[in-house]
Motif scaffolding. Structure first.
Motif, PDB file in Angstrom:
ATOM      1  N   ASP A 179      -9.124   3.414   1.174  1.00 19.10           N
ATOM      2  CA  ASP A 179      -8.482   2.217   0.620  1.00 19.10           C
ATOM      3  C   ASP A 179      -8.987   1.994  -0.806  1.00 19.10           C
ATOM      4  OD1 ASP A 179      -7.579  -0.387   0.005  1.00 19.10           O
ATOM      5  OD2 ASP A 179      -7.586  -0.965   2.120  1.00 19.10           O
TER       6      ASP A 179
ATOM      7  N   LEU B   8      -0.721  -3.109  -1.364  1.00 18.85           N
ATOM      8  CA  LEU B   8      -1.336  -2.925  -0.049  1.00 18.85           C
ATOM      9  C   LEU B   8      -1.424  -4.256   0.696  1.00 18.85           C
ATOM     10  CD1 LEU B   8      -4.202  -0.413  -0.954  1.00 18.85           C
ATOM     11  CD2 LEU B   8      -2.180   0.074   0.426  1.00 18.85           C
ATOM     12  N   ASP B   9      -1.782  -5.289  -0.025  1.00 17.83           N
ATOM     13  CA  ASP B   9      -1.848  -6.626   0.588  1.00 17.83           C
ATOM     14  C   ASP B   9      -0.475  -7.053   1.108  1.00 17.83           C
ATOM     15  OD1 ASP B   9      -4.534  -6.789   0.010  1.00 17.83           O
ATOM     16  OD2 ASP B   9      -4.232  -7.907  -1.867  1.00 17.83           O
TER      17      ASP B   9
ATOM     18  N   SER C 171       2.043  -5.092   1.915  1.00 23.99           N
ATOM     19  CA  SER C 171       2.476  -4.249   3.035  1.00 23.99           C
ATOM     20  C   SER C 171       1.830  -4.675   4.349  1.00 23.99           C
ATOM     21  CB  SER C 171       2.148  -2.785   2.746  1.00 23.99           C
ATOM     22  OG  SER C 171       0.750  -2.578   2.734  1.00 23.99           O
ATOM     23  N   GLU C 172       0.647  -5.257   4.272  1.00 22.06           N
ATOM     24  CA  GLU C 172      -0.050  -5.717   5.469  1.00 22.06           C
ATOM     25  C   GLU C 172       0.382  -7.124   5.889  1.00 22.06           C
ATOM     26  OE1 GLU C 172      -4.175  -3.222   4.522  1.00 22.06           O
ATOM     27  OE2 GLU C 172      -4.119  -5.421   4.324  1.00 22.06           O
ATOM     28  N   ARG C 173       0.868  -7.870   4.930  1.00 23.51           N
ATOM     29  CA  ARG C 173       1.206  -9.282   5.195  1.00 23.51           C
ATOM     30  C   ARG C 173       2.690  -9.505   5.474  1.00 23.51           C
ATOM     31  NH1 ARG C 173      -0.545 -10.955   0.748  1.00 23.51           N
ATOM     32  NH2 ARG C 173       1.424 -11.297  -0.332  1.00 23.51           N
TER      33      ARG C 173
ATOM     34  N   ILE D 272       6.514   1.121   2.782  1.00 23.08           N
ATOM     35  CA  ILE D 272       5.082   1.091   3.105  1.00 23.08           C
ATOM     36  C   ILE D 272       4.452   2.467   2.880  1.00 23.08           C
ATOM     37  CG2 ILE D 272       3.417   0.818   4.992  1.00 23.08           C
ATOM     38  CD1 ILE D 272       5.277  -1.305   6.175  1.00 23.08           C
TER      39      ILE D 272
ATOM     40  N   ARG E 165       1.385   3.445   0.284  1.00 20.73           N
ATOM     41  CA  ARG E 165       0.185   4.180   0.705  1.00 20.73           C
ATOM     42  C   ARG E 165       0.009   5.462  -0.091  1.00 20.73           C
ATOM     43  NH1 ARG E 165       0.921   3.390   7.267  1.00 20.73           N
ATOM     44  NH2 ARG E 165       0.282   1.173   7.326  1.00 20.73           N
TER      45      ARG E 165
END
Length: 235
Positions: A8, A46-47, A49-51, A59, A63
Motif C-alpha cells: 500500500d 485508494l481511500d 475505492s475502499e469507501r 478499482i 490498484r
C-alpha cells in the motif's frame, strides 16, 4: 529505507527514501518531487475505492497505479552490483521511465487507459452521484417526517372508528326500513284483498237477492193471473 513487501502506497514515507546509484542528483530530485505529487492522488483513490461503490474495473485500475508507484520507489532504493558506470546508466534510464510515466498519468491525449487524471475524475464523479442519492434520500425522509408531524394518527383512527360505527348504524337502519317497507306493502295488499272480497260478497248478495226477487215476482204474477182468471169466469 523502505520496508520490504509493501502493498500500500499509503505506508510509504518519501522522507525515508534512500536513493542509490544516481549521478544526476537534480534529475533525481525532480523525479522524486513528481512522485510526491502523484502519491497523494493515488492515496485518495485508494481511500475512495475502499469507501465508495466503484466498478470492479475502476478499482483494479486504481490498484495498478498503487503497485506501479511502489515499484518505482523500490527501484530508486535498489542496490545493484556491477560496474558503477552501468549502474548509473541503469538508474538514469529509470528516471527517464518514471518521467515518461508522469506524462502518461496526466496527458489523456496520449493514453486514456493510463491516465491517472481521468481515473481520479471518474472516481470523484461516483462520489458526487452517491452524495446526490444520499441527499435525495434525506430530502425524502425529511418530507415524510414533515407529513408525519402534520398528520394526527390518533385522530385518523378515531375518525375511522366513527365512520365504521356510522356505516353499521346506517346499514341497520336500511335493513329496518326495508322490513318496514315490506310490511307496508303486505298491509296494502291485504287491504286490497279485503276490499275485493267485500266487493265480491256484496255483489254476490245483490245477485242472489235479485234472482230471488225475480223468482218471487214471477210466481206472484202467475198466482194473481190464475186467481183473476178464475174470478172472471165465475162472475
Amino acid at each position: 529505507m523502505l520496508e520490504k513487501n509493501l502493498k500500500d502506497i499509503r505506508e510509504i514515507n518519501i522522507n525515508d527514501l534512500e536513493p542509490y546509484g544516481f549521478v544526476d542528483n537534480e534529475k533525481l530530485k525532480s523525479t522524486i518531487t513528481g512522485l510526491s505529487e502523484i502519491k497523494p492522488i493515488v492515496e485518495e483513490l485508494l481511500d475512495i475505492s475502499e469507501r465508495e461503490r466503484l466498478p470492479i474495473a475502476l478499482i483494479k485500475h486504481i490498484r495498478q497505479f498503487n503497485e506501479e508507484l511502489i515499484e518505482f520507489f523500490y527501484k530508486i532504493e535498489e542496490h545493484m552490483n556491477g560496474n558503477a558506470e552501468l549502474v548509473a546508466k541503469h538508474k538514469d534510464n529509470l528516471l527517464g521511465l518514471i518521467n515518461g510515466y508522469f506524462i502518461q498519468c496526466f496527458d489523456i491525449s496520449r493514453s486514456r487507459s493510463r491516465s491517472l487524471l481521468e481515473t481520479y475524475t471518474i472516481a470523484k464523479n461516483f462520489i458526487k452521484q452517491d452524495n446526490k442519492g444520499e441527499e435525495a434520500h434525506k430530502r425524502l425522509d425529511n418530507k415524510i417526517e414533515d407529513l408525519k408531524s402534520t398528520i394526527n394518527l390518533s385522530e385518523i383512527k378515531q375518525t375511522k372508528i366513527k365512520a365504521e360505527s356510522l356505516l353499521t348504524e346506517l346499514q341497520n337502519k336500511i335493513a329496518d326500513k326495508t322490513v318496514s317497507n315490506y310490511a307496508v306493502v303486505f298491509a296494502d295488499q291485504a287491504e286490497r284483498h279485503k276490499k275485493l272480497a267485500n266487493i265480491w260478497i256484496t255483489g254476490g248478495i245483490i245477485i242472489s237477492v235479485g234472482y230471488s226477487g225475480s223468482f218471487c215476482a214471477t210466481d206472484f204474477g202467475m198466482v194473481c193471473a190464475s186467481d183473476f182468471g178464475s174470478n172472471c169466469a165465475t162472475g
